[in-house]
Each structure stands twice: as structure tokens, then as C-alpha cells.
Scaffold this motif. Structure first.
Motif, PDB file in Angstrom:
ATOM      1  N   VAL A  31      30.979 -20.763 -14.128  1.00 57.52           N
ATOM      2  CA  VAL A  31      29.857 -21.050 -13.219  1.00 57.52           C
ATOM      3  C   VAL A  31      28.604 -20.298 -13.671  1.00 57.52           C
ATOM      4  N   LEU A  32      28.426 -20.155 -14.963  1.00 56.27           N
ATOM      5  CA  LEU A  32      27.247 -19.455 -15.472  1.00 56.27           C
ATOM      6  C   LEU A  32      25.947 -20.159 -15.087  1.00 56.27           C
ATOM      7  N   PHE A  33      26.025 -21.448 -14.813  1.00 52.55           N
ATOM      8  CA  PHE A  33      24.820 -22.203 -14.451  1.00 52.55           C
ATOM      9  C   PHE A  33      24.205 -21.722 -13.138  1.00 52.55           C
ATOM     10  N   LEU A  34      24.935 -20.942 -12.350  1.00 52.09           N
ATOM     11  CA  LEU A  34      24.408 -20.474 -11.067  1.00 52.09           C
ATOM     12  C   LEU A  34      23.214 -19.538 -11.231  1.00 52.09           C
ATOM     13  N   VAL A  35      23.052 -18.960 -12.408  1.00 54.92           N
ATOM     14  CA  VAL A  35      21.950 -18.013 -12.591  1.00 54.92           C
ATOM     15  C   VAL A  35      20.616 -18.730 -12.790  1.00 54.92           C
ATOM     16  N   TYR A  36      20.622 -19.985 -13.165  1.00 54.09           N
ATOM     17  CA  TYR A  36      19.360 -20.666 -13.464  1.00 54.09           C
ATOM     18  C   TYR A  36      18.497 -20.898 -12.223  1.00 54.09           C
ATOM     19  N   PRO A  37      19.051 -21.270 -11.059  1.00 50.67           N
ATOM     20  CA  PRO A  37      18.185 -21.322  -9.867  1.00 50.67           C
ATOM     21  C   PRO A  37      17.537 -19.985  -9.540  1.00 50.67           C
TER      22      PRO A  37
END
Length: 331
Positions: free
Chosen positions: A216-222
Motif C-alpha cells: 500500500v505504498l501508494f497511500l503516501v501520494y495523497p
């Protein structure tokens, strides 16, 4: 005007202090970078090498004259990990030459340390990080091959890992140091509350994203986008720095999304994530700052135009002065 001996002594002392400060900062950043390492093809490297970012920032702030501090810092770091050999001096030259070339190239294209333009962000990425750091990584890996400490077939994987680590130091550390050097404006109370809220959310989400067995590394982009929109470069780069450190810790511990991967896969995944995250934070913030500065310039020009029009209108509506010759009496 000829300087007095006292003024010359003060300038010399100030220069010596600056060189020693750069050396100490470089050495401290190097010790931090050596705390977490990865291995590729039998060679040990650091996923993020902070001293390169420190070196480039110091050269941009204090000028090229402090380059001896970088050389001294490189020498101190080498003495802590190995015995000094003649080939080690070549490493000192390479690690000094890379940030010096980065500073020269950035100056050549009119780089501004406030990073308020998109062109400044692009210059830092492609010239200061990706191009200049080819020098230090090429010399370093070339010495390993020349000294029979690395097989020639392993040159390119190790070179890539070393190059990305040096470039990441520039992409993440240099903007933060430049911002700290120019930090002047204080936040209002409402913005402080939002900043604290963003920080608390980052402290909760980033460790979860970097250590969760689910990818779930994509959670940091928001969070990066939020930080860039509300706090521009300062918020996005601090968020990127924290996220990069946490991702590096997870990768070196082989947990979360980096579990059950080979060493090469860990290196590729970590460097790809850190690189795209740093690019997103830096370039998005630069675009936002450039647009806001353009809007402020347009608003200022419109306000000046309104004031000029009001002045001209007031001048047209002013009553004409009395002229006795135009009001003659009837004889």
C-alpha cells in the motif's frame, strides 16, 4: 579600498569556520547514511547517500570556495570505514568533483535556490542529481573493479545502485537544506493546526504503508499532494524525506512490501519508489509555487493599473480653473 589586517584575519577565520562546518556536516550525514545499507553483487551501498545533498546545498549557499570542506568530510568518512590508501584519494576527488560540477551546471542555467520555478526543479533533478552524480558513482565503482574488489560483469548493477543512492541524496536532502536556509515566513495559527494535523496523519500512515505486508505504498501520494498544495515545497519535501527514511528502514529490514524479495529486487523497488516520490514532491511543488507567484504578479499589476486609472479619472473630473478672460463683462 585595501582591507586592513584585522578585516583580512576576520575573513580568513570566517572561511575556516565555514570549511570546518561543511566538513562536519558532511561527516555527520555520512555516518547517518552508513547506518542502513544494501548489498548488490557483493558490493555494499547506501540507498540514500545524504552527504551528496549536503555538499550540493553547501556549495549553493556558501559558494564554490568551501569545496575543501567537502574533501575533508569525504576523507573523514573514508577513515571510519576503511584504511586510507592511494586509491582512496581518487575517491575523495570523485566525491568532491561531483557536487562541484552540480553547482557549476546549476549556476550555468540560472538556478535559484528558492526553487520557486519549475525550471529550477527540473535543473536540480536532471543536472544536479542525475547528471553530476554520474561522476562520483563512475569513479567509485571503477575503483572497485580496478582494485579487483568487484567483477567487471557486476559493474553496471553496482554502478546503477551507487548512482541512484547519490542522486537520491541530492533530490531529497538538498531542497530541505535550501528551504531551511531561506526559512523566514511564519505560519498563522490556523495553518499551524493544519500542519500539525498533516504531520500526525503522516506519522500514522507512512509507517503503515512502508511496513504493511500488503503493498500500500501508494497511500503516501495523497499526503504528498496535500502537503504540496497547502505548504508548497517545505511541506512536500519534509513529507518526502520522512517517507523515504521509513521506506529505507523497511527495505533494509526486509519487511512489508520488501519482504520475500531478492536483494536486487529490493534495491530496484526501493529506488524506484524513492525516486518517483521525490520527483513528485519536488516538481509538483515547483509548479504550484510558480503558478502562485505568477498569480500574485498579475494581481499586483492589476492593482497598480486600477490605481493609475483612478488617478487619471480623478484628474479628468477636476473642475477647470477660473479664467477671467473667458468671462468678459458686457460694456
Amino acid at each position: 579600498m585595501v582591507g586592513t589586517p584585522e578585516s583580512e584575519l576576520r575573513r580568513t577565520a570566517l572561511y575556516a569556520v565555514q570549511v570546518l562546518a561543511v566538513a562536519v556536516c558532511y561527516y555527520g550525514a555520512g555516518r547517518l547514511g552508513l547506518m542502513r545499507q544494501l548489498t548488490v553483487e557483493g558490493a555494499v551501498f547506501t540507498p540514500i547517500w545524504p552527504p551528496t545533498g549536503v555538499a550540493v546545498a553547501c556549495l549553493l549557499i556558501f559558494g564554490l570556495r568551501v569545496w575543501p570542506g567537502i574533501s575533508l568530510g569525504v576523507l573523514l568518512v573514508l577513515l571510519t570505514i576503511t584504511t586510507l590508501r592511494p586509491l582512496g584519494l581518487v575517491t575523495v576527488v570523485g566525491n568532491t568533483l561531483a557536487p562541484v560540477c552540480a553547482c557549476l551546471m546549476l549556476r550555468k542555467v540560472g538556478f535559484r535556490t528558492d526553487l520557486a520555478r519549475l525550471r529550477d526543479g527540473l535543473a536540480l533533478v536532471f543536472l544536479g542529481a542525475l547528471t553530476a552524480m554520474l561522476i562520483s558513482s563512475g569513479i567509485g565503482v571503477g575503483l572497485l573493479v580496478y582494485g579487483d574488489r568487484l567483477d567487471a560483469d557486476s559493474f553496471w548493477p553496482v554502478f546503477l545502485a551507487w548512482w541512484v543512492g547519490d542522486a537520491m541524496g541530492v533530490l531529497i536532502v538538498t531542497p530541505v537544506l535550501l528551504l531551511l536556509h531561506r526559512a523566514q515566513r511564519a505560519l498563522h495559527l490556523a495553518r499551524w493546526k493544519e500542519a500539525v494535523g498533516l504531520a500526525l496523519i503522516c506519522l500514522a500512515v507512512v509507517p503503515l504503508a512502508t511496513r504493511s505486508p500488503v503493498s500500500v505504498l501508494f497511500l503516501v501520494y495523497p499526503l504528498l499532494i496535500w502537503a504540496a498544495l497547502r505548504f508548497e515545497l517545505a511541506g512536500s519535501m519534509l513529507c518526502a524525506l520522512f517517507t523515504s527514511v521509513m521506506a529505507t528502514l523497511a527495505a533494509t529490514d526486509h519487511v512489508g512490501p520488501f519482504a520475500r524479495l531478492t536483494r536486487v529486487e529490493v534495491m530496484v523497488k526501493l529506488q524506484a519508489f524513492n525516486g518517483t516520490m521525490a520527483l513528485t514532491a519536488l516538481l509538483l511543488s515547483a509548479v504550484i509555487m510558480e503558478q502562485r507567484n505568477t498569480r500574485r504578479s498579475v494581481e499586483s499589476a492589476c492593482q497598480e493599473l486600477v490605481e493609475v486609472l483612478e488617478h487619471l479619472t480623478a484628474g479628468d473630473n477636476r473642475p477647470a480653473p477660473y479664467d477671467p478672460l473667458s468671462h468678459g463683462r458686457d460694456d
